[in-house]
Design an enzyme around this catalytic site. Structure first.
Site, PDB file in Angstrom:
ATOM      1  CE1 TYR A 148      -3.778   2.404   0.485  1.00 48.77           C
ATOM      2  CE2 TYR A 148      -2.506   3.239   2.596  1.00 48.77           C
ATOM      3  CZ  TYR A 148      -3.560   3.411   1.549  1.00 48.77           C
ATOM      4  OH  TYR A 148      -4.611   4.338   1.676  1.00 48.77           O
ATOM      5  CG  ASP A 241       5.538   3.881   0.670  1.00 43.87           C
ATOM      6  OD1 ASP A 241       5.892   4.284   2.079  1.00 43.87           O
ATOM      7  OD2 ASP A 241       4.266   3.609   0.486  1.00 43.87           O
ATOM      8  CE  LYS A 269       1.654   4.829   8.308  1.00 43.84           C
ATOM      9  NZ  LYS A 269      -0.011   4.439   8.698  1.00 43.84           N
TER      10      LYS A 269
HETATM   11  C1  LIG Z   1       3.837   2.248   3.496  1.00 37.91           C
HETATM   12  C2  LIG Z   1       2.766   3.311   3.204  1.00 37.91           C
HETATM   13  N1  LIG Z   1       2.633   4.247   2.571  1.00 37.91           N
HETATM   14  C3  LIG Z   1       1.841   5.262   2.396  1.00 37.91           C
HETATM   15  C4  LIG Z   1       0.918   5.225   3.038  1.00 37.91           C
HETATM   16  C5  LIG Z   1      -0.212   6.444   3.043  1.00 37.91           C
HETATM   17  O1  LIG Z   1      -0.034   7.469   4.094  1.00 37.91           O
HETATM   18  P1  LIG Z   1      -1.154   8.316   4.548  1.00 37.91           P
HETATM   19  O2  LIG Z   1      -2.082   7.356   5.069  1.00 37.91           O
HETATM   20  O3  LIG Z   1      -0.522   9.246   5.337  1.00 37.91           O
HETATM   21  O4  LIG Z   1      -1.768   8.894   3.307  1.00 37.91           O
HETATM   22  C6  LIG Z   1       0.629   4.293   4.210  1.00 37.91           C
HETATM   23  C7  LIG Z   1      -0.515   4.310   5.129  1.00 37.91           C
HETATM   24  O5  LIG Z   1      -0.710   3.371   6.106  1.00 37.91           O
HETATM   25  C8  LIG Z   1       1.433   3.330   4.293  1.00 37.91           C
HETATM   26  O6  LIG Z   1       1.497   2.470   5.123  1.00 37.91           O
END
Ligand SMILES: Cc1ncc(COP(=O)(O)O)c(C=O)c1O
Length: 431
Positions: A148, A241, A269
């Site tokens: 994700y 990511d 985060k």
């Molecule tokens: C690995 C990863 N990338 C991107 C995101 C997206 O971040 P946001 O919820 O701050 O948009 C998340 C959200 O949980 C994530 O776990």
């Protein structure tokens, strides 16, 4: 006997919320539908404990899905936010704190010489992709099933996290031509990687280097190195990511652990210390393509918000040195061992516990889970029943098989012991 907690007030708020918020929530997993219950409305939280509107107290292993590595309302982080707020909540002009935070991140993340802040991880990954497309002059992206990267149009296919939780393979509303520019392959599958690289010219290979949105699934030995090589061979950028893994599994994230450095890194985060902040970064020669230094446009009214920057700076400062990481790893190990012991004590077979420092998943699977197919094959009904059993006993675990637990520095051996006792009873109930 089934344990239970009163939830009259949560039920009242939920009934009201259903009229004004889709599904009664502002982000899908909070609704707890996949574990067959209604959401819990939170009143407040302290350290590793959450208190709901019905005055029930929980050991919180979700910790807002990752930002709260120091637990809730850490006094130094709250003080930093308050101090910043007194000086003004947003200016739409540069502040020195943004430079301090960029320096701090750069000191920790080997590949990040320069960064751009955003307000969410979704924005950060969307923008990193735009930059990769601009730099390579290509369109296609390679991503992994079960990973994700936020709710970006082109990245929702087989996206794990909330989509997996709700059983949504991709989303209506994403134009077919946008979806078609993303090629999805299984995680930890070198043959599929080679085939995809042979068939397409990618702008970027995008991966969570320590995937945590199909539950926690470690990269197989050598897989991150292979991604690095194939990106180089194929003329694609490698984007890691680290929204979850960054500053958590190690100061330099999963890249620091593995010694494999991406071209662009997406962060979120922990970097915002519990306030909305995220970033993407990389070497100066790439990041200088971003406006106004370069021609790739990306902007944000609240990007680098002074409150979020203050919280992020304090959060990172509290992570200085080896001690916090040793403590986080020790808590994670104690929790994993305790939960394995709980299953054994209750005579419950068929779980596999995956851990990385500061992350954990209890897979309801007899086999080790190495990819999204394995995660989807878990006994989701058993997980749901177990999770309801935990909640009823004051343990707030992720209401989805596909989300990780987030141990924090506020969790103590007593929290682990309380969790293990509840887990033993909850396993016994479903055995
Ligand atoms: C690995 C990863 N990338 C991107 C995101 C997206 O971040 P946001 O919820 O701050 O948009 C998340 C959200 O949980 C994530 O776990």
């Amino acid at each position: 006997m089934t344990a239970s907690l009163t939830d009259t007030r949560s039920a009242e708020h939920y009934a009201r919320a259903l009229a004004y918020l889709p599904g009664g929530v502002n982000s899908p997993v909070r609704a707890m539908r996949s574990i067959g219950r209604d959401p819990i409305f939170v009143d407040r939280a302290e350290g590793a404990e959450l208190i709901d509107v019905d005055h029930n107290r929980y050991v919180d292993w979700v910790c807002s899905w990752g930002p709260l590595i120091h637990g809730h309302a850490h006094p130094q982080i709250v003080a930093a936010i308050c101090e910043a707020a007194h000086r003004g909540t947003t200016f739409g002009a540069p502040t020195s704190g943004e430079v301090d935070l960029a320096e701090e991140v750069s000191r920790r993340m080997a590949g990040v010489q320069m960064l751009r802040m955003t307000s969410s991880g979704t924005e950060a990954s969307m923008s990193a992709i735009r930059l990769a497309r601009a730099v390579t002059g290509r369109t296609k992206l390679l991503k992994f099933a079960g990973a994700y990267h936020g709710h970006v149009d082109g990245l929702l296919a087989d996206a794990g996290s909330g989509l997996a939780t709700q059983g949504i393979p991709a989303s209506p509303g994403v134009p077919a031509e946008v979806a078609a520019s993303t090629i999805v392959i299984p995680w930890n599958d070198p043959a599929a990687l080679d085939e995809a690289i042979a068939r397409h010219e990618f702008a970027a290979i995008l991966a969570e280097p320590y995937p945590a949105n199909m539950g926690l699934v470690a990269p197989a030995e050598g897989f991150l190195e292979l991604l690095r090589r194939r990106a180089d061979d194929g003329g694609a950028l490698l984007i890691f990511d680290e929204v979850i893994s960054g500053f958590r599994v190690a100061p330099g994230g999963a890249q620091g652990l593995a010694g494999v450095i991406a071209d662009l890194t997406v962060m979120g985060k922990v970097i915002g210390g519990g306030l909305p902040a995220a970033a993407y970064g990389g070497p100066r020669e790439l990041m200088r393509r971003i406006a106004p230094a370069g021609d790739v446009y990306q902007a944000g009214t609240l990007s680098g918000n002074p409150l979020a920057v203050a919280a992020g700076l304090e959060s990172l400062a509290l992570l200085d040195g080896e001690a916090p990481y040793l403590k986080l790893a020790a808590t994670t190990t104690a929790l994993a061992e305790g939960l394995a012991g709980a299953a054994e004590a209750a005579g419950y077979e068929g779980i596999r516990i995956a851990t990385a420092p500061g992350l954990l998943t209890v897979f309801f699977s007899a086999e080790p889970v190495t990819d999204y197919e394995g995660a989807k094959a878990c006994d989701l009904d058993a997980y749901a029943a177990w999770c309801r059993g935990l909640l009823a006993r004051g343990v707030y675990a992720p209401a989805s098989q596909f989300e990780a637990w987030f141990p924090s520095l506020a969790h103590t051996p007593e929290h682990v012991a309380r969790t293990v006792a509840a887990a033993t009873a909850a396993f016994a109930e479903i055995a």
